[in-house]
Enzyme design. Structure first.
Site, PDB file in Angstrom:
ATOM      1  N   VAL A   1     -11.972  29.308 -24.009  1.00 50.87           N
ATOM      2  CA  VAL A   1     -13.433  29.305 -24.068  1.00 50.87           C
ATOM      3  C   VAL A   1     -13.860  29.647 -25.484  1.00 50.87           C
ATOM      4  O   VAL A   1     -13.396  30.648 -26.047  1.00 50.87           O
ATOM      5  CB  VAL A   1     -14.014  30.331 -23.079  1.00 50.87           C
ATOM      6  CG1 VAL A   1     -15.534  30.407 -23.216  1.00 50.87           C
ATOM      7  CG2 VAL A   1     -13.625  29.962 -21.657  1.00 50.87           C
TER       8      VAL A   1
ATOM      9  N   ASP B   1     -10.166  45.423 -19.568  1.00 47.18           N
ATOM     10  CA  ASP B   1     -10.142  46.140 -20.842  1.00 47.18           C
ATOM     11  C   ASP B   1     -11.344  45.829 -21.724  1.00 47.18           C
ATOM     12  O   ASP B   1     -11.699  46.636 -22.593  1.00 47.18           O
ATOM     13  CB  ASP B   1      -8.864  45.765 -21.615  1.00 47.18           C
ATOM     14  CG  ASP B   1      -7.601  46.353 -20.997  1.00 47.18           C
ATOM     15  OD1 ASP B   1      -6.517  46.162 -21.569  1.00 47.18           O
ATOM     16  OD2 ASP B   1      -7.693  47.000 -19.929  1.00 47.18           O
TER      17      ASP B   1
ATOM     18  N   ALA C   1      -4.418  48.977 -16.044  1.00 47.22           N
ATOM     19  CA  ALA C   1      -4.359  47.930 -15.029  1.00 47.22           C
ATOM     20  C   ALA C   1      -5.128  48.258 -13.741  1.00 47.22           C
ATOM     21  O   ALA C   1      -5.885  47.412 -13.253  1.00 47.22           O
ATOM     22  CB  ALA C   1      -2.902  47.600 -14.709  1.00 47.22           C
TER      23      ALA C   1
ATOM     24  N   GLY D   1      -5.639  37.830 -16.448  1.00 46.17           N
ATOM     25  CA  GLY D   1      -4.917  39.100 -16.381  1.00 46.17           C
ATOM     26  C   GLY D   1      -5.248  39.797 -15.072  1.00 46.17           C
ATOM     27  O   GLY D   1      -5.694  39.168 -14.111  1.00 46.17           O
ATOM     28  N   PHE D   2      -5.041  41.108 -15.045  1.00 43.30           N
ATOM     29  CA  PHE D   2      -5.280  41.838 -13.803  1.00 43.30           C
ATOM     30  C   PHE D   2      -6.700  41.650 -13.290  1.00 43.30           C
ATOM     31  O   PHE D   2      -6.926  41.390 -12.114  1.00 43.30           O
ATOM     32  CB  PHE D   2      -5.005  43.331 -13.995  1.00 43.30           C
ATOM     33  CG  PHE D   2      -3.545  43.666 -13.967  1.00 43.30           C
ATOM     34  CD1 PHE D   2      -2.893  44.078 -15.111  1.00 43.30           C
ATOM     35  CD2 PHE D   2      -2.823  43.565 -12.784  1.00 43.30           C
ATOM     36  CE1 PHE D   2      -1.532  44.383 -15.078  1.00 43.30           C
ATOM     37  CE2 PHE D   2      -1.475  43.875 -12.744  1.00 43.30           C
ATOM     38  CZ  PHE D   2      -0.828  44.275 -13.905  1.00 43.30           C
ATOM     39  N   GLY D   3      -7.693  41.775 -14.188  1.00 43.36           N
ATOM     40  CA  GLY D   3      -9.092  41.676 -13.757  1.00 43.36           C
ATOM     41  C   GLY D   3      -9.407  40.300 -13.191  1.00 43.36           C
ATOM     42  O   GLY D   3      -9.861  40.162 -12.052  1.00 43.36           O
TER      43      GLY D   3
ATOM     44  N   GLY E   1      -9.998  34.328 -18.067  1.00 41.50           N
ATOM     45  CA  GLY E   1      -8.939  35.320 -18.226  1.00 41.50           C
ATOM     46  C   GLY E   1      -8.178  35.536 -16.923  1.00 41.50           C
ATOM     47  O   GLY E   1      -8.778  35.790 -15.886  1.00 41.50           O
TER      48      GLY E   1
ATOM     49  N   GLU F   1       6.796  54.939 -24.254  1.00 36.47           N
ATOM     50  CA  GLU F   1       7.798  54.169 -23.510  1.00 36.47           C
ATOM     51  C   GLU F   1       8.693  53.362 -24.452  1.00 36.47           C
ATOM     52  O   GLU F   1       9.905  53.268 -24.239  1.00 36.47           O
ATOM     53  CB  GLU F   1       7.109  53.270 -22.471  1.00 36.47           C
ATOM     54  CG  GLU F   1       6.524  54.110 -21.322  1.00 36.47           C
ATOM     55  CD  GLU F   1       5.683  53.320 -20.332  1.00 36.47           C
ATOM     56  OE1 GLU F   1       5.159  52.255 -20.701  1.00 36.47           O
ATOM     57  OE2 GLU F   1       5.566  53.784 -19.180  1.00 36.47           O
TER      58      GLU F   1
END
Lengths: 453, 453
Positions: A85, A313, A329, A19-21, A17, A176
């Protein structure tokens, strides 16, 4: 791992992954004495908090995306693989992908979440969510198509349905989105149409709990609701959607059943863990919460597998405060950085205290001039909150050219009320109705055989 | 048209197509004593000359697109309709769309061209062309996917096929595509991969005639070919593709059959008129040329129908010089402006001399630093030509924010060798092979039932 001739092969870290992590874990391991493989289904890191701006035509996907290879190519110990994966063998310490296996010494799973329709997955085609670039482009297509369809629609009831937007979910994404659609309808597109008056647009925001932005303090929720209403949005709380069919949204509000005809329904209501959560539960002793998220130890590893970590997440971290950490995030960023530090410490035979999240605060923007910001020690609303929101989001954007482009687009948008990316793209850019009519066209009598254009 | 009570309803102009021709015709009629309806299948005007930059990840679609309503909304006499024209009734003077008819007093058809596969339409899925935003995004997906696939491919022959790109067609589009892919492979992506060396990429440009850029002067064609070769591209002229199948391109070169294994084949070779050409031929006395383009009179109208005009790439205008005018943007712009002036003159009971095209010159860019420019009175090559190319393209971009964004992206790209839009997006972002493998996955024995991620 010690090999036959006595040399120790380097510690292998696999990160699933980008993303941010996953990305911040990788960056934390650049130049460390490890070999890192980062696997992602996509070739880019996506700045999800600004996806709603792609959906409403202000930004392009590339403005909020950064190719993973570009970000990580300066770290010679990091390899990027675009792959998926599909399984895990914890005994052999390998992850399994189509046609290959990759061994690991430490595994970091950061595959995030997707949409949750509360058991009504059949609503998904009618009420798209907002997690990927494709989601955002589909939402964009539907939003702008609605105005085009209304412009051509002679029947007043159908026209009203085209000009009615329902957003399900009063969290930051829903808020938003609602604000951005209001800006579109009441500002940006004001002069663009001749048969419709976009000022007649109706935007309805449905939230199941008793207030929007439920994680925020009640007074901030109230200010946000007031700002939305000033923008022309109808906010209805304690409203749970019970059905979406035939362009009608049915919901239960304070015990009463209500319904509204709307051609455009946008889903911002629930999250469901990605499937890697289930893989981990099947192959290890990991437990899942009700949303499928993986329950983690104080050091973000899973029970009985100290070298398998879950962050972002997908992780359910309940060792701080009375609620698990939210899926935002900054949490993913800090968790990624922590795990990177922990792995490096372990290589030195040391360890770290448990993970603690430093809450930088919460931000949500409402339209062009207002936001709510809670930084703990200070709360802001209105224009100054909006400025804070702008700066924080620019700060977190990866890649300098993204920061530049986004600032430019926002500046342009702010001063001209013009949105730079109001395109309707995609395979069937015309509505399915029109497509069907084209296919079934019969020429008027006497004109000879019809020609398909 | 005089109505029953003696008042004359305004002259109605219908324009089909919002490309360069239709858009500049509409702008020419803003504020004139006419009512204009512009119909387009899309909601935006696309700057086609820069599509190859979307295909190679430098620009986003929105950077080169402008919503038609945004451009035209200040003209209260112009209405935009997002719809598709499917037929024509010249006796009744109406165009026919799904579910409606629109009457006209003057009709301007500007629907352009699409790809031509010389009778081999089945090549289209394997060898996509470059006319629409979706085309460019599909090309982009394939180009970047090829490098990702090569990175994971253990078999050296298959890896070489992934790193082989064939571009069919040596006109400006093919030349610019080839140059951009060379920049990608040999510059931008140089450090991004660990298992492959992108310097091993092979790029083959096939042209059927005896030189690339056939409309240019021979010495400019020669300079362009030399520049391409310096960039690492193999240029083969007098090469006609005879088959594309099983990832092999077969072509006839100087009488000899040759073949090359290539996973990525891009089509920039032929144009075919849009279907409105056939509609006009069926419903009026209009004649078509071999490509299906409509032969027009010296004032751009069609024979016996002085109030039906065809402009842009769809028009075959052969009243100037010994060849018909080429299908390039400046021709479409001038034709659109001419027809607008002519309609206004006719309303005053006057006319205009026949249309004459003022040739502003030809430009094609090769990579980041070179171009060929022929302005008639002066010919440029090299860096100064490239600057001229940059300025002309910025000039013709509609919408100031597009000009700004594109200059920024180009500046960024030039100084950092980094391309801002290198995303792989689309429904199946993983290759079909991988998708099939995921679907057919069997867990190793002893691991229990597989879990689909």
């Amino acid at each position: 791992m010690v090999e036959g001739n006595g040399t120790r092969s380097p510690h292998r870290v696999v990160i699933v992954g980008g993303g941010f992590g996953g990305l911040y874990a990788a960056k934390g391991l650049g130049r460390a004495p490890v070999e890192v493989t980062l696997v992602d289904k996509r070739n880019f890191h996506l700045f999800q908090p600004l996806l709603y701006q792609v959906a409403t035509g202000t930004l392009s996907p590339a403005d909020i995306s950064s190719p993973l290879r570009g970000i990580l190519n300066r770290f010679k110990n990091i390899q990027v693989l675009m792959d998926e994966v599909i399984d895990l063998d914890p005994a052999a310490q390998t992850i399994i992908l189509p046609g290959r296996e990759i061994p690991y010494d430490s595994l970091i799973v950061a595959t995030g979440v997707s949409h949750h329709y509360f058991g009504n997955d059949h609503w998904q085609p009618t009420a798209p969510g907002l997690k990927t670039v494709e989601d955002a482009l589909e939402m964009r297509r539907r939003i702008f198509m609605a105005f085009e369809a209304a412009e051509k629609e002679p029947d007043p009831e159908k026209r009203r349905a085209w000009l009615t937007f329902v957003i399900v979910g009063g969290g930051p994404t829903g808020v938003e989105l609602a604000g951005a659609i209001a800006e579109l309808a009441f500002n940006t597109l004001k002069h663009d149409f001749r048969n419709i008056d976009t000022a007649e647009t109706q935007i309805l925001l449905l939230e199941g709990l008793d207030r929007i932005l439920p994680p925020y303090l009640p007074e901030l929720s109230a200010k946000a609701a007031a700002a939305l209403q000033r923008l022309g949005i109808t906010v209805q709380t304690q409203s749970m959607v019970t059905d979406i069919a035939n362009d009608i949204v049915t919901y239960k509000r304070n015990g009463q059943m209500e319904a509204i005809a709307a051609k455009t329904i946008l889903w911002a209501a629930g999250v469901k863990a990605s499937a890697m959560g289930q893989v981990l539960a099947n192959r290890t002793h990991a437990s899942l919460d009700r949303s499928g998220r993986v329950i983690v130890e104080p050091d973000l590893s899973i029970a009985h597998h100290p070298n398998i970590f879950v962050i972002g997440d997908l992780a359910h971290f309940a060792h701080q405060g009375d609620k698990p950490l939210p899926g935002v995030a900054p949490v993913a960023v800090q968790e990624g950085e922590y795990v990177a530090r922990l792995i490096k410490k372990r290589l030195q035979g040391e360890s770290l205290p448990p993970f603690t999240y430093v809450d930088a605060g919460s931000l949500a923007v409402i339209g062009q001039n207002a936001a709510v910001v809670d930084l703990g020690f200070i709360r802001l609303t209105g224009a100054i909150a909006w400025l804070a929101w702008v700066f924080v989001h620019i700060y977190y954007l990866i890649e300098f050219d993204n920061k530049l482009i986004v600032m430019l687009q926002w500046g342009w948008n702010y001063f001209t009320r013009n949105r730079g990316a109001r395109l309707i793209t995609g395979e069937s850019s015309l509505s399915q109705d029109v497509q069907n009519t084209c296919d079934n066209y019969q020429a008027p009598a006497g004109m000879g055989s019809p020609v398909k254009v």
